[in-house]
Write a protein that holds these residues in place. Structure first.
Motif, mmCIF file in Angstrom:
data_model
loop_
_atom_site.group_PDB
_atom_site.id
_atom_site.type_symbol
_atom_site.label_atom_id
_atom_site.label_comp_id
_atom_site.label_asym_id
_atom_site.label_seq_id
_atom_site.Cartn_x
_atom_site.Cartn_y
_atom_site.Cartn_z
ATOM 1 N N TRP A 146 -1.938 4.866 8.497
ATOM 2 C CA TRP A 146 -2.056 6.040 6.949
ATOM 3 C C TRP A 146 -2.196 7.186 6.946
ATOM 4 O O TRP A 146 -2.158 8.271 6.046
ATOM 5 N N TYR B 297 -11.853 -1.684 -3.178
ATOM 6 C CA TYR B 297 -11.521 -2.703 -3.019
ATOM 7 C C TYR B 297 -11.888 -3.942 -2.876
ATOM 8 O O TYR B 297 -11.482 -4.770 -3.349
ATOM 9 N N TYR C 264 -4.603 4.523 -2.684
ATOM 10 C CA TYR C 264 -4.354 3.762 -2.759
ATOM 11 C C TYR C 264 -5.174 3.036 -4.268
ATOM 12 O O TYR C 264 -4.609 1.228 -4.011
ATOM 13 N N SER C 265 -5.593 2.935 -4.724
ATOM 14 C CA SER C 265 -6.271 2.237 -5.936
ATOM 15 C C SER C 265 -6.685 2.951 -6.285
ATOM 16 O O SER C 265 -6.466 4.039 -7.252
ATOM 17 N N ASP D 125 -9.306 7.150 -2.581
ATOM 18 C CA ASP D 125 -8.154 6.367 -2.247
ATOM 19 C C ASP D 125 -7.322 6.214 -2.880
ATOM 20 O O ASP D 125 -7.364 6.546 -4.106
ATOM 21 N N LEU E 40 0.726 -1.112 0.175
ATOM 22 C CA LEU E 40 -0.271 -0.122 0.073
ATOM 23 C C LEU E 40 1.020 1.641 -0.233
ATOM 24 O O LEU E 40 0.426 1.823 -0.957
ATOM 25 N N ALA E 41 2.148 1.316 0.583
ATOM 26 C CA ALA E 41 2.597 2.349 0.953
ATOM 27 C C ALA E 41 3.374 2.716 -1.090
ATOM 28 O O ALA E 41 4.059 3.611 -1.010
ATOM 29 N N ASP E 42 4.261 1.419 -1.587
ATOM 30 C CA ASP E 42 4.341 1.997 -2.955
ATOM 31 C C ASP E 42 3.383 2.749 -3.452
ATOM 32 O O ASP E 42 3.380 3.073 -4.153
ATOM 33 N N THR E 43 2.345 1.888 -3.552
ATOM 34 C CA THR E 43 1.036 2.461 -4.577
ATOM 35 C C THR E 43 0.820 3.865 -3.998
ATOM 36 O O THR E 43 0.757 4.234 -4.868
ATOM 37 N N SER E 44 1.314 4.452 -2.631
ATOM 38 C CA SER E 44 0.387 5.565 -2.479
ATOM 39 C C SER E 44 1.327 6.455 -2.599
ATOM 40 O O SER E 44 1.273 7.439 -2.552
#
Length: 266
Positions: free
Chosen positions: A231, A113, A146-147, A144, A23-27
């Motif tokens: 987050w 999600y 992360y998505s 969001d 999630l950290a890499d995505t956001s």
């Protein structure tokens, strides 16, 4: 001041590193904890937070049982938990009954999600069952980071289900619509007795004047302190509410009393 953080996340020790890193890499957001329950408790201690609500999400139907069992295992005097069902699970209604039997507080949904819109008709039997069981329905609201870019959980969709299911207690996270603040004011703020907001992670994304206007419209008695930890740092949301020109009584409601009333904590 006492604090009940109504919006937090943690994972099993075995999954935490992989889940948080993904999630950290995505956001591109650096998490405030390592994603473990012990990491959350350390962050709570740093900020004087007495209680927190864990909000796990079943991103596949096959995850329901494991997630809900773990949530029941970690429930304690300082950690409260919702369970989760997947909208496409054939046994979603049966799992809701089991969530109730496990002593969990409610059911967490995340449209981005789980790939559904809150006002889809396929969700209606699930909402009816949640209301019948006296559980809380907690939703992610709005954008969001992360998505994907699609926003499925909009203030307008929460207005639709709040009106259609007046006996369903709804907590719409991120003020019911992260980044959709004008729509929050138009469709949800102060419009429904069964609709509650939390302020999870909004400190990065909203100006104080609009936040104050939304809280005034919604009523401080229907707003819950939340951080979305890991987050965001809980200190950010504490400072955000603290600097608003609210009365001490209103801040107490937001920081802990509303959560205690919603969960019937004496």
């Amino acid at each position: 001041m006492r604090y009940f953080d109504f919006h937090t996340h943690a994972f099993t020790d075995a999954l935490a590193q992989r889940a948080v890193k993904g999630l950290a890499d995505t956001s591109g957001i650096t998490p405030a904890t390592d994603g473990t329950l012990s990491g959350l408790r350390r962050k709570m201690a740093e900020n004087g937070i007495e209680r927190a609500m864990l909000l796990p999400v079943a991103t596949k139907p096959s995850q329901q049982t494991t997630i809900n069992n773990w949530a029941a295992e970690v429930m304690s005097s300082d950690i409260y938990c919702c369970g989760s069902v997947h909208p496409d699970a054939e046994d979603a209604l049966e799992e809701l009954v089991r969530i109730k039997s496990l002593g969990l507080c409610g059911v967490k949904f995340h449209s981005e999600y789980q790939f559904f819109c809150p006002d889809e008709k396929k969700m209606f039997p699930i909402y009816e069952k949640i209301a019948e069981l006296g559980l809380i329905a907690v939703f992610h609201g709005g954008w969001d980071p992360y998505s994907e870019d699609t926003i499925r959980a909009t203030p307008k969709s929460f207005a639709a289900i709040a009106e259609a299911f007046p006996k369903l207690t709804i907590v719409a996270a991120h003020l019911s619509g992260m980044g959709l603040w004008d729509d929050v004011e138009k469709y949800t703020a102060g419009k429904y007795d069964n609709l509650w907001f939390d302020v999870g992670v909004v400190s990065r994304y909203i100006e104080d004047d609009q936040l104050l206007r939304i809280i005034r419209s919604q009523g401080a008695d229907k707003v819950l302190f939340g951080s979305d930890c890991p987050w965001d740092e809980p200190a950010n949301e504490i400072a955000m509410i603290g600097r608003l020109p609210l009365t001490d009584e209103e801040k107490e409601l937001i920081f802990h009393k509303n959560a205690e009333r919603l969960l019937d904590i004496q």
